[in-house]
Write a protein that holds these residues in place. Structure first.
Motif, PDB file in Angstrom:
ATOM      1  N   UNK A  97       0.838  -1.202   0.000  1.00 50.43           N
ATOM      2  CA  UNK A  97       0.000   0.000   0.000  1.00 50.43           C
ATOM      3  C   UNK A  97       0.872   1.251   0.000  1.00 50.43           C
ATOM      4  N   UNK A  98       0.330   2.307  -0.619  1.00 49.20           N
ATOM      5  CA  UNK A  98       1.044   3.580  -0.689  1.00 49.20           C
ATOM      6  C   UNK A  98       0.001   4.678  -0.771  1.00 49.20           C
ATOM      7  N   UNK A  99      -0.009   5.559   0.214  1.00 55.04           N
ATOM      8  CA  UNK A  99      -1.063   6.562   0.319  1.00 55.04           C
ATOM      9  C   UNK A  99      -0.635   7.892  -0.296  1.00 55.04           C
ATOM     10  N   UNK A 100      -1.582   8.774  -0.619  1.00 56.63           N
ATOM     11  CA  UNK A 100      -1.226  10.125  -1.083  1.00 56.63           C
ATOM     12  C   UNK A 100      -0.372  10.885  -0.071  1.00 56.63           C
ATOM     13  N   UNK A 101      -0.627  10.693   1.229  1.00 57.09           N
ATOM     14  CA  UNK A 101       0.192  11.367   2.241  1.00 57.09           C
ATOM     15  C   UNK A 101       1.637  10.870   2.188  1.00 57.09           C
ATOM     16  N   UNK A 102       1.830   9.564   2.001  1.00 60.13           N
ATOM     17  CA  UNK A 102       3.185   9.027   1.878  1.00 60.13           C
ATOM     18  C   UNK A 102       3.874   9.572   0.628  1.00 60.13           C
ATOM     19  N   UNK A 103       3.110   9.691  -0.453  1.00 60.61           N
ATOM     20  CA  UNK A 103       3.677  10.226  -1.691  1.00 60.61           C
ATOM     21  C   UNK A 103       4.148  11.665  -1.496  1.00 60.61           C
ATOM     22  N   UNK A 104       3.370  12.458  -0.774  1.00 60.37           N
ATOM     23  CA  UNK A 104       3.785  13.847  -0.524  1.00 60.37           C
ATOM     24  C   UNK A 104       5.056  13.888   0.318  1.00 60.37           C
ATOM     25  N   UNK A 105       5.142  13.010   1.330  1.00 64.82           N
ATOM     26  CA  UNK A 105       6.352  12.944   2.147  1.00 64.82           C
ATOM     27  C   UNK A 105       7.553  12.532   1.302  1.00 64.82           C
ATOM     28  N   UNK A 106       7.349  11.568   0.413  1.00 62.56           N
ATOM     29  CA  UNK A 106       8.444  11.104  -0.445  1.00 62.56           C
ATOM     30  C   UNK A 106       8.935  12.232  -1.345  1.00 62.56           C
ATOM     31  N   UNK A 107       8.017  13.018  -1.885  1.00 64.42           N
ATOM     32  CA  UNK A 107       8.416  14.121  -2.765  1.00 64.42           C
ATOM     33  C   UNK A 107       9.207  15.185  -1.994  1.00 64.42           C
ATOM     34  N   UNK A 108       8.791  15.485  -0.778  1.00 61.93           N
ATOM     35  CA  UNK A 108       9.541  16.452   0.029  1.00 61.93           C
ATOM     36  C   UNK A 108      10.933  15.923   0.365  1.00 61.93           C
ATOM     37  N   UNK A 109      10.980  14.682   0.788  1.00 59.33           N
ATOM     38  CA  UNK A 109      12.262  14.050   1.114  1.00 59.33           C
ATOM     39  C   UNK A 109      13.175  14.026  -0.105  1.00 59.33           C
ATOM     40  N   UNK A 110      12.637  13.629  -1.255  1.00 58.73           N
ATOM     41  CA  UNK A 110      13.435  13.512  -2.476  1.00 58.73           C
ATOM     42  C   UNK A 110      13.950  14.860  -2.936  1.00 58.73           C
ATOM     43  N   UNK A 111      13.120  15.892  -2.806  1.00 59.48           N
ATOM     44  CA  UNK A 111      13.555  17.229  -3.195  1.00 59.48           C
ATOM     45  C   UNK A 111      14.750  17.678  -2.360  1.00 59.48           C
ATOM     46  N   UNK A 112      14.692  17.420  -1.062  1.00 60.79           N
ATOM     47  CA  UNK A 112      15.812  17.785  -0.189  1.00 60.79           C
ATOM     48  C   UNK A 112      17.078  17.041  -0.597  1.00 60.79           C
ATOM     49  N   UNK A 113      16.952  15.747  -0.864  1.00 57.82           N
ATOM     50  CA  UNK A 113      18.117  14.952  -1.264  1.00 57.82           C
ATOM     51  C   UNK A 113      18.648  15.439  -2.613  1.00 57.82           C
ATOM     52  N   UNK A 114      17.744  15.706  -3.535  1.00 55.05           N
ATOM     53  CA  UNK A 114      18.147  16.137  -4.884  1.00 55.05           C
ATOM     54  C   UNK A 114      18.881  17.477  -4.859  1.00 55.05           C
ATOM     55  N   UNK A 115      18.541  18.327  -3.915  1.00 55.17           N
ATOM     56  CA  UNK A 115      19.204  19.631  -3.793  1.00 55.17           C
ATOM     57  C   UNK A 115      20.534  19.510  -3.052  1.00 55.17           C
ATOM     58  N   UNK A 116      20.561  18.733  -1.986  1.00 55.08           N
ATOM     59  CA  UNK A 116      21.726  18.702  -1.104  1.00 55.08           C
ATOM     60  C   UNK A 116      22.885  17.875  -1.655  1.00 55.08           C
ATOM     61  N   UNK A 117      22.616  16.725  -2.254  1.00 62.51           N
ATOM     62  CA  UNK A 117      23.702  15.835  -2.665  1.00 62.51           C
ATOM     63  C   UNK A 117      24.643  16.493  -3.676  1.00 62.51           C
ATOM     64  N   UNK A 118      24.150  17.191  -4.698  1.00 59.30           N
ATOM     65  CA  UNK A 118      25.098  17.820  -5.634  1.00 59.30           C
ATOM     66  C   UNK A 118      26.009  18.867  -4.994  1.00 59.30           C
ATOM     67  N   UNK A 119      25.680  19.335  -3.809  1.00 62.07           N
ATOM     68  CA  UNK A 119      26.527  20.313  -3.126  1.00 62.07           C
ATOM     69  C   UNK A 119      27.728  19.654  -2.446  1.00 62.07           C
ATOM     70  N   UNK A 120      27.706  18.336  -2.301  1.00 64.62           N
ATOM     71  CA  UNK A 120      28.794  17.621  -1.644  1.00 64.62           C
ATOM     72  C   UNK A 120      30.009  17.550  -2.558  1.00 64.62           C
TER      73      UNK A 120
END
Length: 298
Positions: free
Chosen positions: A253-276
């Motif tokens: 199962x995968x809920x819309x709330x989980x999807x929103x959390x995943x998108x927020x988490x992924x955005x943070x990772x996508x922004x931060x990792x290239x700065x390393x």
């Protein structure tokens, strides 16, 4: 196993001439497979693998994933990195993996006899990587163009050859792949006990024993909290970065709330990792291979 020409003398030089080539430096896989963000993608692929009844049976009986999960994970990650970045070591690592699996056989959860190197099983282990790179990459990296998707698939076929698969055992085009993918999800993939175990937050998880005495002491004191947090994160990224049609086949199962959390988490990772710095952005084998490639002037 790689075929050799019996007309040529045996030995390392002859073997090297007939070894399949790893993916090319500078290709799509060189960009993504060694990026630290791949650590968030791989659990989805591993779980899809063990949703195959035969692979689940082999892992359940032969693997040390319960007693030595950290060691097993490290060894699996090293293999994946060598297949892509290993150069002349890539094919030997593929042969080593086949040797490890040559005695794994038994009866699967549907009562069918299996051998882990049977192409019907072995090809699925290889096949799971491609859709995860595509799907998770949209969150963590970027959306690939159609041309990049085709290039990625061609490079993933090279990894299959490194693993000892014959072309006849792998879909040779991306169109053939999606037909194969749909058939496997419809006919073979199911919510096996091992797949459910890999996304459970209630399983036993041994404490890592690596590190200095001070690190081991800290882990011993904080492990109950760290264990719970790790299992929650593992379950979240495993299900979240799994293609939706695979989730459905495994009954996840995968809920819309989980999807929103995943998108927020992924955005943070996508922004931060290239700065390393690159030495932190890429896993060690990938970092060394990329550094050597750049030093050689490409």
């Amino acid at each position: 196993m790689t075929k050799t020409d019996s007309a040529h003398p045996a030995g390392p030089a002859a073997t090297r001439r007939t070894d399949p080539a790893p993916p090319p430096p500078g290709g799509v896989l060189w960009t993504i497979a060694g990026d630290v963000r791949a650590l968030l993608m791989l659990p989805a692929a591993f779980t899809m693998q063990v949703a195959h009844p035969a692979i689940a049976a082999g892992v359940d009986e032969y693997s040390v994933f319960r007693t030595d999960p950290w060691g097993r994970g490290e060894r699996s990650l090293r293999s994946v990195q060598l297949w892509v970045y290993g150069g002349e070591e890539a094919a030997e690592e593929g042969r080593r993996v086949r040797r490890l699996h040559k005695d794994i056989q038994g009866t699967d959860t549907r009562g069918r006899r299996y051998h882990s190197l049977d192409p019907a099983c072995y090809a699925w282990v290889h096949a799971t990587g491609f859709p995860v790179y595509l799907y998770a990459g949209r969150y963590l990296l970027r959306r690939f163009t159609p041309a990049q998707e085709r290039q990625l698939y061609r490079e993933w076929l090279q990894v299959g050859r490194i693993l000892g698969l014959h072309d006849r055992d792998m879909p040779q085009s991306i169109e053939e792949y999606w037909t194969y993918w749909g058939r496997m999800l419809a006919e073979e993939i199911e919510p096996t006990a091992v797949a459910r175990e890999l996304i459970s937050t209630e399983v036993r998880l041994p404490r890592p024993e690596a590190g200095s005495p001070a690190v081991r002491l800290l882990l011993r004191l904080t492990w109950p909290v760290l264990r719970a947090a790790f299992l929650r994160l593992r379950a979240f990224v495993t299900v979240g970065y799994m293609p939706p049609e695979a989730r459905a086949a495994i009954g996840l199962e995968w809920s819309p709330a989980q999807e929103r959390r995943l998108r927020r988490f992924s955005t943070a990772v996508r922004i931060l990792v290239p700065l390393l710095p690159e030495r932190l952005r890429y896993l060690p084998i990938a970092y060394r291979a990329r550094a050597a490639w750049h030093a050689g002037g490409r």
